[in-house]
Design an enzyme around this catalytic site. Structure first.
Site, PDB file in Angstrom:
ATOM      1  N   HIS A 103       8.207   3.360   8.859  1.00 17.67           N
ATOM      2  CA  HIS A 103       7.996   2.481  10.019  1.00 17.67           C
ATOM      3  C   HIS A 103       6.749   2.926  10.786  1.00 17.67           C
ATOM      4  O   HIS A 103       6.568   4.126  11.014  1.00 17.67           O
ATOM      5  CB  HIS A 103       9.237   2.530  10.931  1.00 17.67           C
ATOM      6  CG  HIS A 103       9.126   1.618  12.103  1.00 17.67           C
ATOM      7  ND1 HIS A 103       9.333   0.257  12.008  1.00 17.67           N
ATOM      8  CD2 HIS A 103       8.781   1.850  13.393  1.00 17.67           C
ATOM      9  CE1 HIS A 103       9.138  -0.306  13.192  1.00 17.67           C
ATOM     10  NE2 HIS A 103       8.806   0.647  14.052  1.00 17.67           N
ATOM     11  N   ASN A 122      13.260   4.378   4.838  1.00 17.00           N
ATOM     12  CA  ASN A 122      12.303   3.356   5.266  1.00 17.00           C
ATOM     13  C   ASN A 122      11.110   4.035   5.924  1.00 17.00           C
ATOM     14  O   ASN A 122      11.238   5.122   6.480  1.00 17.00           O
ATOM     15  CB  ASN A 122      12.993   2.439   6.292  1.00 17.00           C
ATOM     16  CG  ASN A 122      12.078   1.343   6.806  1.00 17.00           C
ATOM     17  OD1 ASN A 122      11.344   0.707   6.030  1.00 17.00           O
ATOM     18  ND2 ASN A 122      12.095   1.104   8.109  1.00 17.00           N
ATOM     19  N   SER A 179       0.832  -1.214   0.000  1.00 12.86           N
ATOM     20  CA  SER A 179       0.000   0.000   0.000  1.00 12.86           C
ATOM     21  C   SER A 179       0.865   1.263   0.000  1.00 12.86           C
ATOM     22  O   SER A 179       0.474   2.291  -0.561  1.00 12.86           O
ATOM     23  CB  SER A 179      -0.988   0.003   1.171  1.00 12.86           C
ATOM     24  OG  SER A 179      -0.319   0.246   2.383  1.00 12.86           O
ATOM     25  N   ASN A 180       2.027   1.207   0.612  1.00 20.37           N
ATOM     26  CA  ASN A 180       2.922   2.380   0.553  1.00 20.37           C
ATOM     27  C   ASN A 180       3.483   2.568  -0.853  1.00 20.37           C
ATOM     28  O   ASN A 180       3.626   3.700  -1.314  1.00 20.37           O
ATOM     29  CB  ASN A 180       4.050   2.262   1.585  1.00 20.37           C
ATOM     30  CG  ASN A 180       3.606   2.722   2.961  1.00 20.37           C
ATOM     31  OD1 ASN A 180       3.384   3.912   3.187  1.00 20.37           O
ATOM     32  ND2 ASN A 180       3.424   1.772   3.872  1.00 20.37           N
ATOM     33  N   MET A 188      10.521  -6.551   4.708  1.00 24.94           N
ATOM     34  CA  MET A 188      10.676  -7.130   6.035  1.00 24.94           C
ATOM     35  C   MET A 188      12.003  -7.880   6.210  1.00 24.94           C
ATOM     36  O   MET A 188      12.022  -9.022   6.663  1.00 24.94           O
ATOM     37  CB  MET A 188       9.482  -8.058   6.325  1.00 24.94           C
ATOM     38  CG  MET A 188       8.184  -7.307   6.421  1.00 24.94           C
ATOM     39  SD  MET A 188       8.270  -5.981   7.649  1.00 24.94           S
ATOM     40  CE  MET A 188       6.583  -5.454   7.703  1.00 24.94           C
ATOM     41  N   ARG A 189      13.087  -7.201   5.813  1.00 28.00           N
ATOM     42  CA  ARG A 189      14.410  -7.780   6.055  1.00 28.00           C
ATOM     43  C   ARG A 189      15.333  -6.674   6.545  1.00 28.00           C
ATOM     44  O   ARG A 189      15.193  -5.520   6.149  1.00 28.00           O
ATOM     45  CB  ARG A 189      14.992  -8.377   4.766  1.00 28.00           C
ATOM     46  CG  ARG A 189      14.190  -9.561   4.268  1.00 28.00           C
ATOM     47  CD  ARG A 189      14.929 -10.328   3.214  1.00 28.00           C
ATOM     48  NE  ARG A 189      16.219 -10.823   3.666  1.00 28.00           N
ATOM     49  CZ  ARG A 189      16.393 -11.979   4.295  1.00 28.00           C
ATOM     50  NH1 ARG A 189      15.389 -12.747   4.593  1.00 28.00           N
ATOM     51  NH2 ARG A 189      17.611 -12.369   4.642  1.00 28.00           N
TER      52      ARG A 189
HETATM   53  C1  GAR Z   1       3.616  -0.702   6.780  1.00 26.41           C
HETATM   54  O1  GAR Z   1       2.814  -0.427   7.907  1.00 26.41           O
HETATM   55  C2  GAR Z   1       5.061  -0.363   7.054  1.00 26.41           C
HETATM   56  O2  GAR Z   1       5.225   0.776   7.840  1.00 26.41           O
HETATM   57  C3  GAR Z   1       5.501  -1.593   7.800  1.00 26.41           C
HETATM   58  O3  GAR Z   1       4.895  -2.653   7.111  1.00 26.41           O
HETATM   59  C4  GAR Z   1       3.680  -2.196   6.517  1.00 26.41           C
HETATM   60  C5  GAR Z   1       3.759  -2.507   5.047  1.00 26.41           C
HETATM   61  O4  GAR Z   1       2.538  -2.201   4.435  1.00 26.41           O
HETATM   62  N1  GAR Z   1       6.920  -1.712   7.817  1.00 26.41           N
HETATM   63  C6  GAR Z   1       7.591  -2.204   8.831  1.00 26.41           C
HETATM   64  O5  GAR Z   1       7.059  -2.617   9.852  1.00 26.41           O
HETATM   65  C7  GAR Z   1       9.089  -2.236   8.643  1.00 26.41           C
HETATM   66  N2  GAR Z   1       9.741  -2.456   9.890  1.00 26.41           N
HETATM   67  P1  GAR Z   1       2.433  -2.053   2.863  1.00 26.41           P
HETATM   68  O6  GAR Z   1       3.098  -3.306   2.262  1.00 26.41           O
HETATM   69  O7  GAR Z   1       0.959  -2.020   2.608  1.00 26.41           O
HETATM   70  O8  GAR Z   1       3.136  -0.796   2.462  1.00 26.41           O
END
Ligand code: GAR
Length: 202
Positions: free
Chosen positions: A111, A109, A13-14, A92-93
């Site tokens: 967060h 990034n 989604s980001n 997620m790495r």
């Molecule tokens: C988001 O909330 C992002 O901030 C988080 O994973 C989600 C991904 O959503 N990232 C982390 O936790 C990284 N440590 P998305 O795939 O819909 O963008």
């Protein structure tokens, strides 16, 4: 025009927020997503990229002999696409030394907490369990730690009494989608410098 790579592992989604703001928002005329790279072949983010005719690449860490070799393959693709900025978006790495050596100061990034509170995983649950009344989202440069790099933009999100992990995560996500494109725009306009731990406007 800032050339972006977006690294993903899941829903994307980001990534979508970045694409949308390039098409008709704060990044219009400022940036272009050159390639989306995933460590998971089934990440929905890859479908989103394809819908917008963006190149994709998938590298599964388990198929490489070690993290360095894996990251060297990613770097090859980043160089091929002449990428200026690497955006981790639900990737997620933990980034290793090889990728960092090439892209420190050029990798950011998003967060879902107000760092330095609640780094790592499942942070919306951690915030609820801890009983904080305000949490939020952070865009930061990536350094060798886990969610420890210099902070570019944060947005605060109040925790409501009836919040569940799902409702809180959704409210934080809305803010992520606002501040991630804003942070990229600041970089596209060459407005930021890193001074130690701080990111300051030029
Ligand atoms: C988001 O909330 C992002 O901030 C988080 O994973 C989600 C991904 O959503 N990232 C982390 O936790 C990284 N440590 P998305 O795939 O819909 O963008």
């Amino acid at each position: 025009m800032l050339k972006l790579a977006v690294l993903v592992s899941g829903r994307g989604s980001n990534l979508q927020a970045i694409i949308d703001s390039i098409e008709s928002g704060v990044l219009k005329g400022k940036a272009k997503v050159e390639v989306v790279i995933s460590n998971k072949p089934d990440a929905y983010a890859l479908e989103r990229a394809k819908k917008h005719n963006i190149a994709t690449a998938v590298f599964e860490p388990k198929k490489f002999k070690d993290k360095n070799t894996y990251e060297l393959e990613i770097i090859k693709v980043l160089k091929e696409h002449k990428v200026d900025l690497v955006c981790l978006a639900g990737y997620m790495r933990i980034v290793g030394p090889v990728l960092l050596e090439h892209y420190f100061g050029k990798m950011i990034n998003i967060h879902p907490s107000l760092l330095p509170s609640f780094p790592g995983l499942d942070v919306q649950k951690a915030a609820l369990d801890h009983g904080v009344t305000i949490t939020g989202a952070t865009v930061h440069y990536v350094d060798e730690g886990c969610d420890t790099g210099p902070i570019i933009i944060q947005s605060a999100v109040p925790v409501k009494e009836k919040d569940t992990v799902a409702t809180l995560s959704a409210r934080i996500l809305e803010q992520e989608h606002v501040i991630y494109p804003q942070a990229i725009r600041l970089i596209a306009e060459d407005k930021l410098i890193i001074e130690g731990r701080r990111v300051v406007l030029k």
